[in-house]
Enzyme design. Structure first.
Site, PDB file in Angstrom:
ATOM      1  CE  LYS A   1      24.750 -13.488  43.034  1.00 35.86           C
ATOM      2  NZ  LYS A   1      24.121 -13.664  44.271  1.00 35.86           N
ATOM      3  CB  THR A   2      22.809 -18.116  37.987  1.00 35.77           C
ATOM      4  OG1 THR A   2      24.135 -17.763  38.953  1.00 35.77           O
ATOM      5  CG2 THR A   2      22.976 -18.936  36.901  1.00 35.77           C
TER       6      THR A   2
ATOM      7  CD  GLU B   1      25.509 -15.011  38.209  1.00 35.83           C
ATOM      8  OE1 GLU B   1      25.726 -14.951  39.454  1.00 35.83           O
ATOM      9  OE2 GLU B   1      25.064 -15.777  37.687  1.00 35.83           O
TER      10      GLU B   1
END
Length: 456
Positions: free
Chosen positions: A119-120, A163
């Protein structure tokens, strides 16, 4: 619920968290009076104080007095003194994920990146390309990203890139314009209980998306039939796919990219690992959706430097490379180890800190096998986070399970951080890479080992 954002004085319980701190800074930029509490001083809380946000390092109830809205993270219970004060004094309270959703409603386009892993990195890639294209996004990211000098960027009102975490179904508060699902694997089963329930939540997240949802093709079948579901991956059947992958002498991948039958162009990554080709494809898919030119996307991928603790080179110790990575799930660990071996072609010695007893216990079988490619493993005591001790999820039990799988494997532990540093200093690390893995407070150890200023 929208009326909550009209409040002027807002208090954050657990303000030092990566998402909480970002939201606090974002509201501060909008003229709100922000304060908060945390139990630990960190560079994040120092940054908040520098921005004019008062931080108290306790959960004393009277710190909330004078505020007319309280934001709390998922780790805060109703027994917390500050929560009890707010509730007993009729001060409205709102959970972090609900606040994020409220903030997102002020933007024309909301791009939400979810998934078990990546995600990051994917959010950072997307944000970087949108920024250099001149689209002026507002960004909320779950890591420290040097290009935006932290984890939040206040931009315009046309694009909000964030996110979207699945823990406690946080991402279900969002109604994104476009969404990404990088992957879906068993995780947070202390909340979901079963993988089936976790998959159902991702299905609902995709259903809540107003436009396209882009998902890695390996996991598309887990979502089912959703309108506007698009895939990316390494097969011609994907909406966007890569072929002709080439590993350069610098250890980084290049590849040709297609959308359907149309050749988009060749791309060269500036970060390591085949898994990051997949993350790049997710970003490419969204960028093409928003009309960003190939040349801008190419430049973005070629010059992108990842967020902190994403296969990050910290420095050298006795002439061996020291790498720090956030990996804390078996799949992430395996990717990090494989990338390390691929890039350096040396022995890999890993220092791992298990994150939560529940995760270690639930995924114990996978944890017992994912380290097999290493030359040695040193295990820190489990980082408990919000949980009470459970031997089945302890580092000692993990070590025993690893040895049952591979009796000849060099695995030692469980160490405290100070014990680990003393032990590593005795180890012959010539022609090796030291790989520090975990999502707890292990990030401080590489800096102590090489005696480098610690950003944490």
């Amino acid at each position: 619920m929208e009326d909550l954002l009209k409040h002027k004085n807002i208090f954050f319980i657990g303000i030092g968290g990566i998402s909480m701190s970002g939201l606090a800074l974002l509201l501060k930029s909008q003229g709100k009076q922000i304060s908060g509490s945390d139990l630990v001083k960190s560079n994040i809380t120092k940054k908040l104080k520098k921005a004019g946000i008062k931080v108290v390092y306790s959960h004393k109830a009277n710190s909330v007095k004078g505020n007319n809205l309280v934001v709390y993270s998922g780790a805060i219970s109703n027994n917390n003194p500050q929560m009890k004060y707010a509730l007993s004094h009729n001060i409205p309270v709102i959970e972090r994920a609900e606040l994020l959703a409220l903030i997102s409603k002020n933007y024309k386009n909301v791009i939400a990146v979810s998934g078990t892993h990546g995600k990051t990195t994917t959010t950072a890639i997307l944000s970087y390309i949108f920024i250099i294209s001149g689209l002026k996004p507002t960004v909320h990211i779950g890591g420290e990203f040097d290009y935006i000098k932290g984890n939040i960027l206040v931009g315009g009102k046309d694009y909000f890139i964030t996110e979207a975490c699945e823990f406690r179904d946080s991402f279900l508060f969002l109604s994104p314009t476009t969404s990404v699902i990088t992957n879906i694997e068993p995780e947070h089963l202390d909340y979901f209980n079963t993988f089936e329930k976790e998959k159902a939540s991702f299905n609902k997240f995709a259903s809540n998306t107003l436009g396209n949802t882009y998902i890695c093709a390996n996991y598309g079948r887990l979502i089912g039939s959703i309108t506007n579901l698009q895939t990316y991956g390494f097969s011609r059947n994907c909406s966007v796919y890569a072929k002709n992958l080439t590993l350069g002498v610098d250890g980084k991948y290049s590849f040709d990219c297609y959308k359907g039958k149309a050749f988009i162009g060749n791309f060269k990554l500036n970060i390591f690992g085949k898994h990051n080709v997949s993350n790049a494809l997710a970003a490419i898919s969204v960028c093409l959706d928003y009309g960003i030119d190939y040349k801008i996307i190419y430049l973005g991928l070629k010059t992108f430097n990842n967020a902190h603790r994403r296969f990050e080179f910290i420095g050298s110790y006795k002439n061996c490379q020291v790498i720090s990575d956030y990996a804390h799930h078996p799949t992430e660990i395996l990717s990090s180890i494989n990338t390390c071996k691929e890039v350096f072609n040396k022995k890999v010695i890993c220092i791992f800190q298990p994150h939560t007893y529940s995760r270690t216990k639930t995924l114990l079988d996978s944890f017992s096998k994912c380290f097999n490619g290493l030359d040695a493993l040193y295990i820190l005591k489990t980082y408990s986070a919000r949980e009470s001790f459970d031997y089945l999820g302890s580092a000692d039990n993990l070590k025993e399970c690893i040895l049952k799988t591979n009796p000849n494997f060099l695995v030692k532990g469980a160490y405290t951080k100070s014990e680990l540093l003393r032990e590593i200093k005795k180890v012959d690390v010539s022609n090796c890479v030291l790989l520090f893995l975990g999502a707890g407070d292990i990030e401080k150890l590489p800096y102590k080992l090489i005696k480098k200023n610690n950003r944490y």
